[in-house]
Design a protein around this motif. Structure first.
Motif, short mmCIF file in Angstrom:
data_model
loop_
_atom_site.label_atom_id
_atom_site.label_comp_id
_atom_site.label_asym_id
_atom_site.label_seq_id
_atom_site.Cartn_x
_atom_site.Cartn_y
_atom_site.Cartn_z
N ILE A 24 -7.67 0.15 -6.35
CA ILE A 24 -8.41 1.35 -6.76
C ILE A 24 -7.56 2.54 -6.33
N VAL A 25 -7.12 3.33 -7.31
CA VAL A 25 -6.25 4.48 -7.06
C VAL A 25 -6.97 5.73 -7.51
N ASP A 26 -7.32 6.57 -6.54
CA ASP A 26 -8.08 7.80 -6.84
C ASP A 26 -9.31 7.49 -7.69
N GLY A 27 -10.02 6.41 -7.35
CA GLY A 27 -11.24 6.03 -8.04
C GLY A 27 -11.04 5.26 -9.32
N LEU A 61 0.84 -1.20 0.00
CA LEU A 61 0.00 0.00 0.00
C LEU A 61 0.87 1.25 0.00
N ARG A 62 1.91 1.26 0.84
CA ARG A 62 2.84 2.39 0.89
C ARG A 62 3.54 2.57 -0.45
N ALA A 63 3.91 1.46 -1.08
CA ALA A 63 4.60 1.52 -2.38
C ALA A 63 3.69 2.13 -3.45
N ILE A 64 2.44 1.72 -3.49
CA ILE A 64 1.51 2.25 -4.49
C ILE A 64 1.27 3.74 -4.25
N LYS A 65 1.06 4.12 -3.00
CA LYS A 65 0.85 5.55 -2.68
C LYS A 65 2.04 6.38 -3.11
N SER A 66 3.24 5.88 -2.85
CA SER A 66 4.45 6.60 -3.23
C SER A 66 4.60 6.66 -4.75
N HIS A 67 4.38 5.55 -5.41
CA HIS A 67 4.52 5.47 -6.87
C HIS A 67 3.52 6.38 -7.58
N GLU A 68 2.28 6.37 -7.12
CA GLU A 68 1.22 7.15 -7.77
C GLU A 68 1.12 8.58 -7.24
N LYS A 69 1.80 8.85 -6.13
CA LYS A 69 1.77 10.17 -5.48
C LYS A 69 0.34 10.58 -5.09
N VAL A 70 -0.38 9.62 -4.49
CA VAL A 70 -1.74 9.86 -4.00
C VAL A 70 -1.90 9.16 -2.66
#
Length: 117
Positions: A47-50, A6-15
């Motif tokens: 689901i990333v920012d919808g 989860l931390r990796a996806i948030k960092s990668h997508e910057k969201v």
């Protein structure tokens, strides 16, 4: 763990708005086991920012064998790799771009996230 992915996806997508739907080890029966690390092919649906997104990543982690893990920790091999891909390489790319010399750097695989914990 799911928390690290989860931390990796948030960092990668910057969201911050990320929900993991599924996480699957796509390695099958063949897991990479090197002397200094273990490799797992991970397929993640989130689901990333919808928006629905799928990631196919190779996750490198400490070896499962305690003796190998201890050796890796003593040599700080993973920590050095994270520093190289997370700090040095991006700065080197920026520097060479500013000098219009990007072609001097060989191609490296994309590293969407790196962390040492």
């Amino acid at each position: 763990t799911e928390e690290r992915i989860l931390r990796a996806i948030k960092s990668h997508e910057k969201v911050e708005d990320v929900t993991i739907l599924t996480m699957e080890d796509a390695s099958g029966n063949v897991k990479g086991e090197g002397f200094m690390s273990a490799l797992v092919i991970l397929k993640v649906e989130a689901i990333v920012d919808g928006e629905s997104k799928t990631y196919s990543w190779v996750v490198k982690s400490m070896p499962r064998d305690p003796n190998r893990a201890m050796m890796s920790m003593k040599l700080k091999a993973d920590e050095r790799e994270v520093n190289f891909f997370g700090n040095l390489l991006p700065k080197l790319k920026d520097f060479l771009s500013s000098k219009d010399a990007s072609g001097l750097l060989p191609n490296f695989c994309s590293v969407p996230y790196s962390a040492w914990t």
